[in-house]
Enzyme design. Structure first.
Site, mmCIF file in Angstrom:
data_model
loop_
_atom_site.group_PDB
_atom_site.id
_atom_site.type_symbol
_atom_site.label_atom_id
_atom_site.label_comp_id
_atom_site.label_asym_id
_atom_site.label_seq_id
_atom_site.Cartn_x
_atom_site.Cartn_y
_atom_site.Cartn_z
ATOM 1 N N THR A 143 7.647 140.437 44.974
ATOM 2 C CA THR A 143 8.132 139.184 44.396
ATOM 3 C C THR A 143 8.776 138.300 45.452
ATOM 4 O OG1 THR A 143 9.783 138.291 42.845
ATOM 5 C CG2 THR A 143 10.249 140.425 43.812
ATOM 6 N N ASP A 144 8.844 137.001 45.167
ATOM 7 C CA ASP A 144 9.547 136.087 46.058
ATOM 8 C C ASP A 144 11.059 136.288 46.019
ATOM 9 O OD1 ASP A 144 9.965 135.080 43.498
ATOM 10 O OD2 ASP A 144 9.177 133.087 43.922
ATOM 11 N N GLU A 145 11.561 136.972 44.992
ATOM 12 C CA GLU A 145 13.010 137.120 44.845
ATOM 13 C C GLU A 145 13.645 137.983 45.934
ATOM 14 O OE1 GLU A 145 14.734 137.424 40.971
ATOM 15 O OE2 GLU A 145 12.852 136.884 39.987
ATOM 16 N N TYR A 178 17.659 143.733 40.502
ATOM 17 C CA TYR A 178 16.190 143.712 40.436
ATOM 18 C C TYR A 178 15.592 143.423 41.814
ATOM 19 C CZ TYR A 178 11.615 141.523 40.105
ATOM 20 O OH TYR A 178 10.309 141.163 40.336
ATOM 21 N N LYS A 214 13.344 145.809 44.437
ATOM 22 C CA LYS A 214 12.004 145.450 44.924
ATOM 23 C C LYS A 214 11.988 145.382 46.456
ATOM 24 C CE LYS A 214 8.736 144.529 43.070
ATOM 25 N NZ LYS A 214 7.572 145.387 42.690
#
Length: 364
Positions: free
Chosen positions: A134-136, A160, A164
């Site tokens: 993810t970009d997060e 979260y 990741k």
């Protein structure tokens, strides 16, 4: 011909990837491994369930012996890893599951892949472990900052995104330490069919149809980069087929929107749909605001999420130049396809909401 193991293939992005792959490569064998937690749904795979090249296994990625058995039994040469806990609010209130699934689960898959493919020699010369991230993991951007690139330092801000980020590092380590043939992709926010209705876009659509408030965190000026889910599937396909081993690739729609403007856009489209299609009023009699052309009046501002990242944006230049990737759907076409799918598939989202009533989080 390839034999794929798709983890989390009954979830939103995983199921759309399975549909894409089996349509694009009908000769390939696809095995889905899914724990069917609240966001996993066998109904997401109904359209491929009768295909002789499709197999489903109800199981957990943390069950390493099970993963090893699947890799051997189906002679898997490509593992595409979607399985993850992904809802930021849930990670704030209950991070344990995120650590277990996203970190320990990824480690379990890597162990099984290394043992089967490298130590025991099944597909030692040619295999692929593709990890979907993810970009997060990159953190947050200021209004004038350039979009994230593959060289942006990791700076996760929620349990979260931290889980990741840890899984990304494990995948990288298994390539550089053991020679496992891996690739990783980091995507922007996805939207499209089968999206679990606690996330922003499906939440707004389904709440309008039920005359429920449209909750907006803080001032609604958080910016996200939106990607139609089938464009994401095509991007992953290119990374698997053409990506450099050990490489990371950003996949984006180059499509930044504030949350409040997304909500206003959907309200406007929904108002027009109810005006132009009188049948909708009979199908959705509760949607009185949309019927009256006033869906935007359902907008309700709520307390902001803890540690809420202000802006995400991804630069997909590497994927474009090395792999030839570009998104096919504009946001206008993609959001209309998405809205139309929810209007036509009320039995799906009503069933999902009923099944998860006691676990429901109504704010995206």
């Amino acid at each position: 011909m390839s034999n794929l193991l798709v983890t989390g293939g009954a979830g939103f992005i995983g199921a759309n990837f399975v549909h894409y792959w089996m349509k694009t490569y009908p000769q390939d064998k696809v095995v889905v491994l899914d724990a069917l937690t609240y966001a996993g749904n066998r109904a997401n795979l109904n359209q491929v369930s009768g295909n002789q090249n499709f197999y489903f296994c109800h199981g957990n990625i943390c069950d390493t012996p099970l993963v090893e058995t699947l890799l051997k039994e189906y002679r898997i040469d490509t593992l595409v890893h979607f399985a993850a806990e992904s809802h930021v609010d849930r990670s704030i209130s209950g991070p344990d599951t995120f650590i277990e699934t996203n970190i320990i689960g990824t480690y379990s898959l890597l162990k099984a892949a290394k043992k089967t493919w490298l130590d025991e020699g099944l597909n030692r010369e040619k295999h692929r472990f593709h990890h979907v991230s993810t970009d997060e993991v990159y953190g947050t951007l200021g209004p004038e900052d350039p979009p994230f690139s593959e060289t942006t330092p990791y700076a996760p801000n929620s349990p979260y995104s931290a889980s990741k980020a840890a899984s990304d590092h494990l995948v990288r380590a298994y390539h550089h330490t053991y020679g496992l043939q891996v690739t990783t992709s980091n995507c922007s926010n996805n939207y499209g069919p089968y999206h679990f209705p606690e996330k922003l876009i499906p939440l707004v659509i389904t709440n309008i149809l039920q005359n429920k408030p449209l909750p907006i965190y803080g001032d609604g000026q958080q910016i996200r980069d939106w990607l139609y889910v089938e464009d994401h599937a095509r991007g992953i396909d290119l990374v698997i087929k053409k990506g450099q081993l050990g490489g990371c690739y950003n996949i984006s729609g180059i499509n930044e929107w504030t949350n409040i403007n997304i909500v206003k856009l959907i309200c406007g489209i929904m108002n027009r749909e109810f005006t132009e299609n009188v049948v909708l009023a009979d199908k959705y009699p509760l949607a009185s605001f949309a019927i009256a052309g006033k869906a935007q009046e359902l907008v309700t501002f709520v307390k902001d999420r803890a540690g809420h990242d202000r802006r995400y944006a991804i630069d997909p230049q590497k994927s474009s130049s090395e792999l030839g990737y570009q998104s096919l759907e504009s946001f206008e076409t993609g959001i209309r396809k998405t809205l139309q799918w929810y209007l036509e598939n009320d039995s799906w989202w009503i069933s999902v909401m009923d099944r998860n009533y006691h676990n429901w989080i109504s704010v995206y």
